[in-house]
Scaffold this motif. Structure first.
Motif, PDB file in Angstrom:
ATOM      1  N   GLN A 126       3.108  51.674 -40.480  1.00 29.38           N
ATOM      2  CA  GLN A 126       2.162  50.752 -39.849  1.00 29.38           C
ATOM      3  C   GLN A 126       2.068  50.960 -38.341  1.00 29.38           C
ATOM      4  OE1 GLN A 126       0.152  49.037 -41.009  1.00 29.38           O
ATOM      5  NE2 GLN A 126       0.069  46.916 -40.393  1.00 29.38           N
ATOM      6  N   ALA A 148      -0.991  52.283 -36.072  1.00 32.72           N
ATOM      7  CA  ALA A 148      -1.485  51.482 -34.936  1.00 32.72           C
ATOM      8  C   ALA A 148      -1.614  52.366 -33.697  1.00 32.72           C
ATOM      9  CB  ALA A 148      -0.547  50.311 -34.659  1.00 32.72           C
ATOM     10  N   MET A 171      -4.847  54.203 -33.737  1.00 35.53           N
ATOM     11  CA  MET A 171      -6.133  53.490 -33.884  1.00 35.53           C
ATOM     12  C   MET A 171      -7.013  53.638 -32.647  1.00 35.53           C
ATOM     13  SD  MET A 171      -5.056  50.165 -36.219  1.00 35.53           S
ATOM     14  CE  MET A 171      -4.709  49.115 -34.883  1.00 35.53           C
ATOM     15  N   HIS A 227      -4.548  49.731 -41.546  1.00 37.08           N
ATOM     16  CA  HIS A 227      -3.516  48.959 -40.844  1.00 37.08           C
ATOM     17  C   HIS A 227      -3.502  47.509 -41.350  1.00 37.08           C
ATOM     18  CE1 HIS A 227      -0.939  48.036 -37.334  1.00 37.08           C
ATOM     19  NE2 HIS A 227      -1.643  46.929 -37.207  1.00 37.08           N
ATOM     20  N   LYS A 228      -4.697  46.950 -41.530  1.00 36.14           N
ATOM     21  CA  LYS A 228      -4.774  45.572 -42.013  1.00 36.14           C
ATOM     22  C   LYS A 228      -4.219  45.489 -43.440  1.00 36.14           C
ATOM     23  CE  LYS A 228      -9.252  44.793 -41.129  1.00 36.14           C
ATOM     24  NZ  LYS A 228     -10.483  43.985 -41.049  1.00 36.14           N
ATOM     25  N   VAL A 240       2.879  44.034 -46.097  1.00 40.97           N
ATOM     26  CA  VAL A 240       4.195  43.723 -45.524  1.00 40.97           C
ATOM     27  C   VAL A 240       4.412  42.207 -45.542  1.00 40.97           C
ATOM     28  CG1 VAL A 240       5.532  43.711 -43.372  1.00 40.97           C
ATOM     29  CG2 VAL A 240       4.346  45.790 -44.082  1.00 40.97           C
ATOM     30  N   MET A 297       4.353  39.529 -37.262  1.00 40.98           N
ATOM     31  CA  MET A 297       3.382  40.599 -36.932  1.00 40.98           C
ATOM     32  C   MET A 297       2.121  40.474 -37.790  1.00 40.98           C
ATOM     33  SD  MET A 297       4.441  43.005 -34.511  1.00 40.98           S
ATOM     34  CE  MET A 297       2.924  43.716 -34.570  1.00 40.98           C
ATOM     35  N   PRO A 298       2.277  40.402 -39.125  1.00 43.43           N
ATOM     36  CA  PRO A 298       1.047  40.306 -39.918  1.00 43.43           C
ATOM     37  C   PRO A 298       0.264  39.030 -39.627  1.00 43.43           C
ATOM     38  CG  PRO A 298       2.933  40.762 -41.341  1.00 43.43           C
ATOM     39  CD  PRO A 298       3.475  40.541 -39.968  1.00 43.43           C
ATOM     40  N   GLY A 329      -1.641  39.441 -36.444  1.00 44.29           N
ATOM     41  CA  GLY A 329      -2.736  40.392 -36.678  1.00 44.29           C
ATOM     42  C   GLY A 329      -3.874  39.702 -37.422  1.00 44.29           C
ATOM     43  N   MET A 334      -5.737  37.560 -35.113  1.00 40.94           N
ATOM     44  CA  MET A 334      -6.577  38.361 -34.221  1.00 40.94           C
ATOM     45  C   MET A 334      -7.897  38.746 -34.905  1.00 40.94           C
ATOM     46  SD  MET A 334      -5.455  41.894 -32.288  1.00 40.94           S
ATOM     47  CE  MET A 334      -4.116  42.069 -33.390  1.00 40.94           C
ATOM     48  N   HIS A 376      -3.861  38.517 -30.059  1.00 36.00           N
ATOM     49  CA  HIS A 376      -3.749  39.844 -29.479  1.00 36.00           C
ATOM     50  C   HIS A 376      -2.456  39.993 -28.689  1.00 36.00           C
ATOM     51  CE1 HIS A 376      -4.896  43.415 -27.196  1.00 36.00           C
ATOM     52  NE2 HIS A 376      -5.733  43.648 -28.184  1.00 36.00           N
ATOM     53  N   HIS A 394       0.670  39.716 -30.900  1.00 33.13           N
ATOM     54  CA  HIS A 394       0.818  40.906 -31.746  1.00 33.13           C
ATOM     55  C   HIS A 394       1.448  42.028 -30.916  1.00 33.13           C
ATOM     56  CE1 HIS A 394      -0.233  42.621 -35.634  1.00 33.13           C
ATOM     57  NE2 HIS A 394      -0.684  43.728 -35.062  1.00 33.13           N
ATOM     58  N   TYR A 451      10.168  47.143 -31.835  1.00 34.10           N
ATOM     59  CA  TYR A 451      10.775  48.439 -31.483  1.00 34.10           C
ATOM     60  C   TYR A 451      12.248  48.230 -31.111  1.00 34.10           C
ATOM     61  CZ  TYR A 451       5.813  49.574 -30.751  1.00 34.10           C
ATOM     62  OH  TYR A 451       4.465  49.716 -30.901  1.00 34.10           O
TER      63      TYR A 451
HETATM   64  C1  HEM Z   1       4.098  44.465 -40.189  1.00 35.17           C
HETATM   65  C2  HEM Z   1       2.900  44.319 -39.836  1.00 35.17           C
HETATM   66  C3  HEM Z   1       2.265  44.880 -38.595  1.00 35.17           C
HETATM   67  C4  HEM Z   1       2.779  45.682 -37.604  1.00 35.17           C
HETATM   68  C5  HEM Z   1       4.179  46.223 -37.481  1.00 35.17           C
HETATM   69  C6  HEM Z   1       1.712  45.924 -36.660  1.00 35.17           C
HETATM   70  C7  HEM Z   1       1.839  46.692 -35.526  1.00 35.17           C
HETATM   71  C8  HEM Z   1       0.838  46.899 -34.611  1.00 35.17           C
HETATM   72  C9  HEM Z   1       0.984  47.630 -33.386  1.00 35.17           C
HETATM   73  C10 HEM Z   1       2.271  48.318 -32.936  1.00 35.17           C
HETATM   74  C11 HEM Z   1      -0.218  47.609 -32.755  1.00 35.17           C
HETATM   75  C12 HEM Z   1      -0.565  48.231 -31.417  1.00 35.17           C
HETATM   76  C13 HEM Z   1      -0.289  47.149 -30.406  1.00 35.17           C
HETATM   77  C14 HEM Z   1      -0.691  47.537 -29.038  1.00 35.17           C
HETATM   78  O1  HEM Z   1      -0.034  48.420 -28.498  1.00 35.17           O
HETATM   79  O2  HEM Z   1      -1.651  46.946 -28.532  1.00 35.17           O
HETATM   80  C15 HEM Z   1      -1.140  46.883 -33.589  1.00 35.17           C
HETATM   81  C16 HEM Z   1      -2.463  46.656 -33.288  1.00 35.17           C
HETATM   82  C17 HEM Z   1      -3.334  45.984 -34.110  1.00 35.17           C
HETATM   83  N1  HEM Z   1      -3.021  45.335 -35.295  1.00 35.17           N
HETATM   84 FE1  HEM Z   1      -1.243  45.301 -36.170  1.00 35.17          FE
HETATM   85  N2  HEM Z   1       0.573  45.289 -37.098  1.00 35.17           N
HETATM   86  C18 HEM Z   1       0.877  44.643 -38.273  1.00 35.17           C
HETATM   87  C19 HEM Z   1       0.032  43.885 -39.043  1.00 35.17           C
HETATM   88  C20 HEM Z   1      -1.309  43.681 -38.773  1.00 35.17           C
HETATM   89  C21 HEM Z   1      -2.206  42.925 -39.593  1.00 35.17           C
HETATM   90  C22 HEM Z   1      -1.833  42.229 -40.899  1.00 35.17           C
HETATM   91  C23 HEM Z   1      -3.425  42.966 -38.988  1.00 35.17           C
HETATM   92  C24 HEM Z   1      -4.727  42.340 -39.408  1.00 35.17           C
HETATM   93  C25 HEM Z   1      -4.942  41.718 -40.550  1.00 35.17           C
HETATM   94  C26 HEM Z   1      -3.289  43.752 -37.790  1.00 35.17           C
HETATM   95  C27 HEM Z   1      -4.317  44.035 -36.914  1.00 35.17           C
HETATM   96  C28 HEM Z   1      -4.180  44.780 -35.781  1.00 35.17           C
HETATM   97  C29 HEM Z   1      -5.283  45.083 -34.902  1.00 35.17           C
HETATM   98  C30 HEM Z   1      -6.753  44.673 -35.087  1.00 35.17           C
HETATM   99  C31 HEM Z   1      -4.755  45.829 -33.847  1.00 35.17           C
HETATM  100  C32 HEM Z   1      -5.519  46.423 -32.665  1.00 35.17           C
HETATM  101  C33 HEM Z   1      -5.433  45.513 -31.512  1.00 35.17           C
HETATM  102  C34 HEM Z   1      -6.261  46.038 -30.356  1.00 35.17           C
HETATM  103  O3  HEM Z   1      -5.725  46.846 -29.610  1.00 35.17           O
HETATM  104  O4  HEM Z   1      -7.400  45.622 -30.234  1.00 35.17           O
HETATM  105  N3  HEM Z   1      -1.996  44.174 -37.679  1.00 35.17           N
HETATM  106  N4  HEM Z   1      -0.478  46.445 -34.713  1.00 35.17           N
END
Ligand code: HEM
Ligand code: HEM
Length: 438
Positions: free
Chosen positions: A26, A30, A33, A48-49, A55, A100-101, A104, A107, A146, A149, A157
């Motif tokens: 995951q 990310a 992305m 990722h979603k 998770v 985290m989830p 997210g 968001m 945001h 997250h 980490y």
């Molecule tokens: C165990 C679950 C998750 C982990 C470990 C995780 C981890 C991450 C990480 C490391 C980033 C990059 C953060 C950054 O540097 O800005 C990220 C971004 C993101 N995650 Fe997750 N995530 C998880 C679950 C989710 C879920 C469930 C969603 C949505 C349903 C989600 C939506 C997003 C989105 C949209 C971004 C982009 C944010 C942006 O930069 O605009 N994530 N996630």
């Protein structure tokens, strides 16, 4: 003494490794992305979603299982600080696995542009109710989601590094401290090349490679047959072959076909004095063509109506008006299509219809005309010319026309989408109508 038999239950162990693998994968996804506006960024975000929600579900299951099935007693001989640290790290890891989830999910639910979540492209996953809040009330949720997250990811980490360092310390350096064996039954402490430890290492390499290399399916590019295969074709012969191009495209059925007329210029001896009405027949289409990161996208509107009063002999009395249901935009990709009516694009909630009204027609050569009209889209009205070709055969007429619009002039694409680097400003609109005289 050491209780080498004590270990987590098989279910707890399987869930632990599944969740650990999913989280590592995951995070790698990310990091790739980057730009959510590109097709790859979009597809990676969808993945990722999906993995993130998986998770969440697995972690809740694991937590429930743990509450019902207490873990084995800790191995004897752990220092108090080790016990305390390990416990704290475990609790915080649960907070990450669930937090985290959820952040997210917050968001994406509060996102300005509502992109639905289809887990693995198949199972619909709802937004949280905050999705229905007015824009101003959504904004704080969006920044909370945001920021938290992002901060939780830094916590993740650090915690995972501590957690793995702890597990490795006991495994590699401590005497008689079978900690890894609790989660990887059979692992022998102090064995550097224990097969379970090697398997975990290999698994980690595999998951990292998968996270780096996986190419999720990109959103559908050009699912529809070209909307106007021969609109620019100069041969009348060809124009008659418009139909062969059409069969691959599902024929939209205008919701309430309207009428128009044209007096057959040569064939009909008794010319009506004014323009007549024409009814739009099946197989007619209003389409658009654009691209996304260089990838062609063809779309069409599934619901539209046209009111056509037209005759080549009575251009001054002719009038055409077309009304398009913007929520019916169809580009062949369910997730993208659900976001098109959103406020960043068509804003269909406030402006459900686009209308094109033409009252001035100019002849432009044999069987060719230019409709000078006004297009109202997203509350903005601008003059738009539609050059078209027309062929009338007794009571049947066939027209095709193509024009190009500047989407930014109508505000189609707000915020980040105003930029024309990924999606050009110019959009080709094509209209093909087969009509019968009423
Ligand atoms: C165990 C679950 C998750 C982990 C470990 C995780 C981890 C991450 C990480 C490391 C980033 C990059 C953060 C950054 O540097 O800005 C990220 C971004 C993101 N995650 Fe997750 N995530 C998880 C679950 C989710 C879920 C469930 C969603 C949505 C349903 C989600 C939506 C997003 C989105 C949209 C971004 C982009 C944010 C942006 O930069 O605009 N994530 N996630
Ligand atoms: C993202 C990765 C990981 C997460 C989120 C994670 C999470 C957890 C959690 C929450 C527990 C406590 C289980 C409970 O008592 O209910 C745990 C236990 C454990 N984990 Fe992990 N883990 C991860 C990776 C790893 C790795 C890579 C290793 C080995 C190298 C490992 C080895 C262990 C061991 C040995 C235990 C049992 C510790 C004990 O009983 O004191 N984990 N893990």
């Amino acid at each position: 003494m050491v209780r080498s038999a004590s270990r987590y239950s098989t279910i707890a162990i399987v869930l632990h490794w599944l969740i650990a693998a999913a989280i590592v994968f995951q995070v790698l996804i990310a990091w790739r992305m980057h730009d959510l506006k590109t097709p790859l960024g979009f597809a990676l975000t969808q993945l990722h979603k999906s993995v993130g929600i998986t998770v969440l579900l697995l972690s809740l299951a694991r937590l429930a299982w743990r509450l019902a099935n207490p873990p084995p007693p800790e191995p004897a001989g752990l220092a108090v600080w080790e016990r305390t640290l390990a416990k704290a790290v475990h609790v915080l890891l649960y907070a990450i696995m669930i937090g985290m989830p959820i952040t997210g999910w917050i968001m994406v639910s509060a996102s300005r542009i509502q992109i639905p979540t289809l887990l693995y492209g198949v199972i619909p996953w709802p937004h949280l109710p905050i999705a229905d809040l007015p824009a101003a009330a959504k904004a704080p949720w969006r920044s909370f989601g945001h920021e938290s997250h992002e901060w939780l990811s830094y916590g993740a980490y650090a915690l995972v590094a501590l957690h793995v360092a702890g597990a490795l310390k006991h495994q590699l350096f401590d005497r008689n401290m079978p900690v890894l064996a609790r989660m990887a039954p059979g692992a022998k402490p102090r064995a550097w090349f224990d097969p379970r430890l090697l398997a975990i290492g290999l698994g980690a390499v595999g998951v990292i490679a998968a996270g780096e290399l996986i190419k999720p399916p990109l959103p559908a590019a050009a699912p529809l047959a070209p909307a106007s295969a021969t609109a620019d074709d100069d041969h009348d012969e060809h124009e008659d072959h418009d139909a062969p191009a059409a069969p691959t495209a599902p024929a939209p059925t205008p919701a309430a076909p309207a009428a128009a007329t044209a007096a057959a210029p040569v064939a009909s001896p008794a010319r009506p004095t004014g323009p007549s009405h024409w009814a739009v027949a099946r197989g007619s289409s209003v389409g658009f063509a654009t691209s996304w990161s260089g990838q062609a996208i063809q779309g069409r509107f599934d619901k539209w109506t046209a009111d056509i009063l037209f005759s080549p002999d009575a251009l001054d009395k002719s009038k055409v008006s077309v009304s398009i249901d913007l929520a019916s935009a169809n580009t062949g990709d369910a997730q993208r299509d659900q976001s098109l009516p959103a406020s960043d694009w068509f804003d269909a909630a406030n402006h459900p219809k686009a209308t094109f009204v033409a009252e001035r027609f100019e002849p432009a050569g044999e069987g060719r005309f230019i409709a000078h009209g006004r297009l109202t889209l997203r509350g903005v009205t601008k003059p738009v010319d539609l050059p078209f070709r027309l062929k009338i055969d007794a009571d049947k007429a066939r027209m095709s026309g193509v024009t190009s619009l500047d989407r930014t002039a109508f505000g189609v694409g707000q915020g980040d989408w105003q930029a024309t680097d990924q999606i050009p400003g110019k959009v080709q609109v094509s209209v093909q109508i087969t009509a019968t005289r009423r």
